[in-house]
Design a protein around this motif. Structure first.
Motif, PDB file in Angstrom:
ATOM      1  N   VAL A 112      -9.450   0.499  -0.267  1.00  0.00           N
ATOM      2  CA  VAL A 112      -8.635   1.628  -0.710  1.00  0.00           C
ATOM      3  C   VAL A 112      -8.635   1.616  -2.236  1.00  0.00           C
ATOM      4  CG1 VAL A 112      -6.374   2.743  -0.687  1.00  0.00           C
ATOM      5  CG2 VAL A 112      -7.149   1.468   1.334  1.00  0.00           C
ATOM      6  N   VAL A 113      -8.959   2.750  -2.855  1.00  0.00           N
ATOM      7  CA  VAL A 113      -8.981   2.851  -4.320  1.00  0.00           C
ATOM      8  C   VAL A 113      -8.052   3.993  -4.741  1.00  0.00           C
ATOM      9  CG1 VAL A 113     -10.399   3.061  -6.383  1.00  0.00           C
ATOM     10  CG2 VAL A 113     -11.393   2.101  -4.298  1.00  0.00           C
ATOM     11  N   ILE A 114      -7.154   3.708  -5.661  1.00  0.00           N
ATOM     12  CA  ILE A 114      -6.175   4.683  -6.138  1.00  0.00           C
ATOM     13  C   ILE A 114      -6.408   4.947  -7.625  1.00  0.00           C
ATOM     14  CG2 ILE A 114      -3.712   5.086  -6.552  1.00  0.00           C
ATOM     15  CD1 ILE A 114      -3.192   3.369  -4.033  1.00  0.00           C
ATOM     16  N   ASP A 115      -6.777   6.175  -7.927  1.00  0.00           N
ATOM     17  CA  ASP A 115      -6.986   6.613  -9.317  1.00  0.00           C
ATOM     18  C   ASP A 115      -7.995   5.748 -10.072  1.00  0.00           C
ATOM     19  OD1 ASP A 115      -5.178   8.603  -8.851  1.00  0.00           O
ATOM     20  OD2 ASP A 115      -3.535   7.700  -9.999  1.00  0.00           O
ATOM     21  N   ASP A 116      -8.872   5.062  -9.357  1.00  0.00           N
ATOM     22  CA  ASP A 116      -9.836   4.137  -9.963  1.00  0.00           C
ATOM     23  C   ASP A 116      -9.148   3.071 -10.804  1.00  0.00           C
ATOM     24  OD1 ASP A 116     -13.198   5.015 -10.472  1.00  0.00           O
ATOM     25  OD2 ASP A 116     -11.923   5.810  -8.913  1.00  0.00           O
ATOM     26  N   LEU A 135       0.830  -1.205   0.000  1.00  0.00           N
ATOM     27  CA  LEU A 135       0.000   0.000   0.000  1.00  0.00           C
ATOM     28  C   LEU A 135       0.866   1.256   0.000  1.00  0.00           C
ATOM     29  CD1 LEU A 135      -2.758   1.407   0.265  1.00  0.00           C
ATOM     30  CD2 LEU A 135      -2.480   1.240   2.748  1.00  0.00           C
ATOM     31  N   ARG A 136       1.908   1.269   0.791  1.00  0.00           N
ATOM     32  CA  ARG A 136       2.776   2.448   0.841  1.00  0.00           C
ATOM     33  C   ARG A 136       3.335   2.759  -0.548  1.00  0.00           C
ATOM     34  NH1 ARG A 136       8.502   2.896   4.032  1.00  0.00           N
ATOM     35  NH2 ARG A 136       8.905   1.152   2.613  1.00  0.00           N
ATOM     36  N   ASP A 137       3.788   1.736  -1.269  1.00  0.00           N
ATOM     37  CA  ASP A 137       4.308   1.946  -2.615  1.00  0.00           C
ATOM     38  C   ASP A 137       3.215   2.440  -3.561  1.00  0.00           C
ATOM     39  OD1 ASP A 137       6.767   1.082  -1.704  1.00  0.00           O
ATOM     40  OD2 ASP A 137       6.560  -0.947  -2.525  1.00  0.00           O
ATOM     41  N   ALA A 138       2.024   1.865  -3.417  1.00  0.00           N
ATOM     42  CA  ALA A 138       0.931   2.219  -4.320  1.00  0.00           C
ATOM     43  C   ALA A 138       0.458   3.654  -4.091  1.00  0.00           C
ATOM     44  CB  ALA A 138      -0.232   1.251  -4.132  1.00  0.00           C
ATOM     45  N   LEU A 139       0.429   4.102  -2.850  1.00  0.00           N
ATOM     46  CA  LEU A 139      -0.012   5.475  -2.565  1.00  0.00           C
ATOM     47  C   LEU A 139       0.865   6.499  -3.275  1.00  0.00           C
ATOM     48  CD1 LEU A 139      -0.797   5.221   1.256  1.00  0.00           C
ATOM     49  CD2 LEU A 139      -2.461   5.416  -0.604  1.00  0.00           C
ATOM     50  N   GLN A 140       2.142   6.202  -3.393  1.00  0.00           N
ATOM     51  CA  GLN A 140       3.062   7.142  -4.041  1.00  0.00           C
ATOM     52  C   GLN A 140       2.775   7.290  -5.533  1.00  0.00           C
ATOM     53  OE1 GLN A 140       5.099   8.902  -2.081  1.00  0.00           O
ATOM     54  NE2 GLN A 140       4.287   7.694  -0.358  1.00  0.00           N
ATOM     55  N   ASP A 191     -18.168  11.989 -10.803  1.00  0.00           N
ATOM     56  CA  ASP A 191     -17.840  10.716 -11.427  1.00  0.00           C
ATOM     57  C   ASP A 191     -16.533  10.875 -12.202  1.00  0.00           C
ATOM     58  OD1 ASP A 191     -19.908   8.931 -10.687  1.00  0.00           O
ATOM     59  OD2 ASP A 191     -21.288  10.036 -11.986  1.00  0.00           O
ATOM     60  N   VAL A 192     -15.938   9.737 -12.531  1.00  0.00           N
ATOM     61  CA  VAL A 192     -14.677   9.777 -13.275  1.00  0.00           C
ATOM     62  C   VAL A 192     -14.819   8.954 -14.538  1.00  0.00           C
ATOM     63  CG1 VAL A 192     -13.290  10.102 -11.205  1.00  0.00           C
ATOM     64  CG2 VAL A 192     -13.735   7.784 -12.032  1.00  0.00           C
ATOM     65  N   ALA A 193     -14.016   9.296 -15.528  1.00  0.00           N
ATOM     66  CA  ALA A 193     -13.975   8.493 -16.750  1.00  0.00           C
ATOM     67  C   ALA A 193     -13.264   7.182 -16.470  1.00  0.00           C
ATOM     68  CB  ALA A 193     -13.249   9.273 -17.849  1.00  0.00           C
ATOM     69  N   ALA A 194     -13.498   6.213 -17.306  1.00  0.00           N
ATOM     70  CA  ALA A 194     -12.816   4.921 -17.150  1.00  0.00           C
ATOM     71  C   ALA A 194     -11.311   5.141 -17.141  1.00  0.00           C
ATOM     72  CB  ALA A 194     -13.205   3.984 -18.285  1.00  0.00           C
ATOM     73  N   PRO A 195     -10.615   4.596 -16.159  1.00  0.00           N
ATOM     74  CA  PRO A 195      -9.171   4.867 -16.052  1.00  0.00           C
ATOM     75  C   PRO A 195      -8.391   4.254 -17.214  1.00  0.00           C
ATOM     76  CG  PRO A 195      -9.835   3.141 -14.514  1.00  0.00           C
ATOM     77  CD  PRO A 195     -11.102   3.694 -15.110  1.00  0.00           C
ATOM     78  N   GLN A 196      -7.429   5.006 -17.662  1.00  0.00           N
ATOM     79  CA  GLN A 196      -6.558   4.538 -18.740  1.00  0.00           C
ATOM     80  C   GLN A 196      -5.109   4.508 -18.270  1.00  0.00           C
ATOM     81  OE1 GLN A 196      -7.774   3.518 -21.692  1.00  0.00           O
ATOM     82  NE2 GLN A 196      -9.858   3.960 -20.984  1.00  0.00           N
ATOM     83  N   VAL A 197      -4.919   4.393 -16.966  1.00  0.00           N
ATOM     84  CA  VAL A 197      -3.566   4.453 -16.406  1.00  0.00           C
ATOM     85  C   VAL A 197      -3.228   3.130 -15.729  1.00  0.00           C
ATOM     86  CG1 VAL A 197      -3.598   6.940 -16.091  1.00  0.00           C
ATOM     87  CG2 VAL A 197      -4.494   5.470 -14.280  1.00  0.00           C
ATOM     88  N   ASP A 198      -1.942   2.880 -15.608  1.00  0.00           N
ATOM     89  CA  ASP A 198      -1.457   1.676 -14.936  1.00  0.00           C
ATOM     90  C   ASP A 198      -0.891   2.091 -13.577  1.00  0.00           C
ATOM     91  OD1 ASP A 198      -0.363  -0.677 -14.088  1.00  0.00           O
ATOM     92  OD2 ASP A 198       0.994  -0.945 -15.781  1.00  0.00           O
ATOM     93  N   ARG A 199      -1.499   1.612 -12.515  1.00  0.00           N
ATOM     94  CA  ARG A 199      -1.040   1.948 -11.175  1.00  0.00           C
ATOM     95  C   ARG A 199      -0.532   0.705 -10.433  1.00  0.00           C
ATOM     96  NH1 ARG A 199      -0.545   6.047 -13.109  1.00  0.00           N
ATOM     97  NH2 ARG A 199      -1.647   8.009 -12.680  1.00  0.00           N
ATOM     98  N   TRP A 200      -0.308  -0.378 -11.143  1.00  0.00           N
ATOM     99  CA  TRP A 200       0.188  -1.593 -10.495  1.00  0.00           C
ATOM    100  C   TRP A 200       1.606  -1.343  -9.970  1.00  0.00           C
ATOM    101  CZ3 TRP A 200      -2.495  -5.738  -9.115  1.00  0.00           C
ATOM    102  CH2 TRP A 200      -1.803  -6.865  -8.662  1.00  0.00           C
ATOM    103  N   PRO A 201       1.871  -1.612  -8.691  1.00  0.00           N
ATOM    104  CA  PRO A 201       3.203  -1.322  -8.129  1.00  0.00           C
ATOM    105  C   PRO A 201       4.296  -2.113  -8.845  1.00  0.00           C
ATOM    106  CG  PRO A 201       1.601  -1.696  -6.384  1.00  0.00           C
ATOM    107  CD  PRO A 201       0.929  -2.082  -7.667  1.00  0.00           C
ATOM    108  N   PRO A 202       5.390  -1.468  -9.156  1.00  0.00           N
ATOM    109  CA  PRO A 202       6.506  -2.172  -9.809  1.00  0.00           C
ATOM    110  C   PRO A 202       7.008  -3.316  -8.940  1.00  0.00           C
ATOM    111  CG  PRO A 202       6.832   0.213  -9.861  1.00  0.00           C
ATOM    112  CD  PRO A 202       5.670  -0.035  -8.966  1.00  0.00           C
ATOM    113  N   ASN A 203       7.429  -4.368  -9.581  1.00  0.00           N
ATOM    114  CA  ASN A 203       8.029  -5.533  -8.906  1.00  0.00           C
ATOM    115  C   ASN A 203       7.042  -6.325  -8.047  1.00  0.00           C
ATOM    116  OD1 ASN A 203      10.604  -4.720  -9.950  1.00  0.00           O
ATOM    117  ND2 ASN A 203      10.778  -3.256  -8.259  1.00  0.00           N
TER     118      ASN A 203
END
Length: 483
Positions: free
Chosen positions: A132-136, A32-37, A206-218
């Protein structure tokens, strides 16, 4: 047709994105700490309790607590929307949490972080979702709150100075399980947050469907295929209808099991689950059932209510277990200290895995709000992944490797027998029904403190009658199923 059906056994389904199962607080808080960043747009948190002093990395000297981490991120990223919505708990419950979450309002006052307490539940009910939801685009869901005593590592040491809270007192050993996922399931959990926020607080964009990758590296995924679903519980209250998706999925999952039902849960009192399991244990070729549950509840109220009702459930299942396939076990540290098994997990064979906030009691299936992530798989590789997660969970209780446990399970054909053989009762002890006096029998019979719905919340006699009818109807339904 699979078990996960939108509108019946779950809210929404989607092709599984990446999913990783996080076992115990050390793993969860680190990821979670890595993902929040990584957040750039939003950090949205739902909780039962919240203590901003909770440390994400207690082994690192000077590491900021969660509250300060959120404030720092909101200040450093002015466009980042940081919101927390936490159940406005009753004062006696808040007193056991050092006055939190109520005290957290002062903690965030004057900061960009929006912190709100949610009172929108019937009298006596609670908001029990932990999300916990980050950037949808990335979401965590499961059993773990942000309180000062939630952190522990898989070794569950007898004494661990890293479990020391803000006051210097060392918390006891504790077990939690969370899942982190991306893709459509993460977006659905973002929608769930906004729905709760609108009901409790008011407008939120509301937010648009996310088009970003927020998966923590490694971070390796446990699953990358199959069907992923979000399931919920919510009470019928005011203008809102009841949601009992978790209840429906639980009963269908039990009925569908072929070889093994593995359960980790803090409570075990729900009569319908007990009846469903009893029916399966009575079948000559039914599945094995392995239940991991805390020896006794940590709070006095739960010991006189939930633990007494659990004794009736254990007696019912042990009476039905004519083929010796039921194993009810309580976990302990190597030195004999009881571990609080707060996780809410169910694995069905090698094809269904559920990571939940819901206990196996009445209120989690109709009175409180709950949420879970369920993964159903078909391919051999993904079935092996479900088995690997289950084996890691089961093996960690006894300090053995998942590979050793899996091999003995294969040889004996029984996970319960494999656990006993490797552990010899040192860290997993048989959980037995206790003899109840007249008061205990009354509490257990009427499920005092454990309502099923709003209508019976203050009517124990009505609760008992409804549960008897439900159990009778379920037995009749199970009796009509082919062998």
């Amino acid at each position: 047709m699979g078990l996960l059906r939108a509108g019946e056994t779950c809210w929404r389904t989607a092709p599984t994105g990446r999913v990783r199962v996080l076992i115990d607080g050390e793993d969860y808080f680190r990821v979670l700490r890595d993902a929040l960043q990584l957040a750039t747009r939003s950090i949205h948190i739902l909780g039962w309790s919240f203590d901003p002093r909770a440390r994400l990395a207690p082994s690192e000297v000077g590491s900021p607590d969660l509250g300060q981490t959120l404030i720092d991120l909101a200040v450093a990223k002015p466009d980042l929307d940081v919101r927390l919505l936490v159940w406005r708990s009753a004062l006696p419950i808040s007193a056991t949490q050092s006055g939190f979450p109520h005290r957290a309002r002062r903690w965030f006052k004057g900061t960009p972080v929006r912190f709100e307490l949610d009172p929108t539940v019937p009298l006596g009910a609670c908001h029990h979702q932990k999300i916990v939801v980050i950037d949808d685009a990335l979401a965590f869901v499961g059993s773990a709150d942000f309180a000062a005593d939630r952190w522990d590592r898989q070794a569950h040491l007898d004494h661990d100075p890293l479990r020391s809270g803000p006051g210097g007192l060392e918390a006891g050993p504790r077990h939690e399980v969370m899942a982190v996922t991306d893709g459509q399931a993460a977006a659905a959990l973002g929608d769930l947050f906004r729905e709760r926020w609108r009901n409790a607080i008011g407008a939120i964009d509301d937010v648009a469907a996310p088009q970003v990758d927020r998966w923590p590296p490694n971070l390796a995924a446990s699953f990358v295929d199959g069907v992923c679903a979000v399931a919920r519980t919510a009470p019928a209250w005011r203008s809102r209808t009841a949601v009992r998706e978790i209840a429906e999925l639980t009963l269908e999952a039990i009925a569908s099991a072929e070889k093994l039902i593995y359960i980790e849960n803090q409570y075990f009192t729900w009569p319908l689950a007990v009846e469903a399991l009893a029916a399966r244990l009575a079948e000559p070729d039914g599945p094995e059932v392995v239940l991991i549950c805390t020896e006794k509840s940590p709070s006095y109220f739960d010991r006189i209510t939930m633990d007494r009702a659990r004794s009736i459930a254990l007696w019912r299942l042990k009476s039905s277990d004519v083929f010796g396939r039921f194993h009810a076990l309580a976990p302990f540290t190597a030195g004999g200290r009881a571990i609080v098994a707060h996780a809410k997990v169910m694995a069905i064979d090698d094809r269904l895995l559920r990571i939940s906030s819901a206990n196996l009691n009445n209120r989690s299936h109709g009175f409180d709000t709950e949420c879970e992530l369920a993964i159903e798989v078909e391919g051999e590789a993904d079935k092996a992944a479900v088995a690997a997660v289950r084996d890691q969970l089961a093996a960690h209780w006894i300090g053995k490797t998942p590979e050793d446990l899996a091999e003995l399970h294969r040889i004996t054909g029984s996970l319960g027998q494999a656990l006993w053989a490797l552990d010899t009762g040192a860290r997993l002890r048989s959980l037995e029904a206790k003899r109840l006096g007249l008061v205990g029998e009354f509490i257990a019979e009427f499920h005092i403190g454990d309502p099923d719905n709003v209508a019976d919340s203050w009517r124990p006699h009505r609760r008992r009658q409804e549960m008897l009818v439900q159990a009778r109807d379920l037995r009749a339904k199970l009796g009509r199923q082919p062998d």
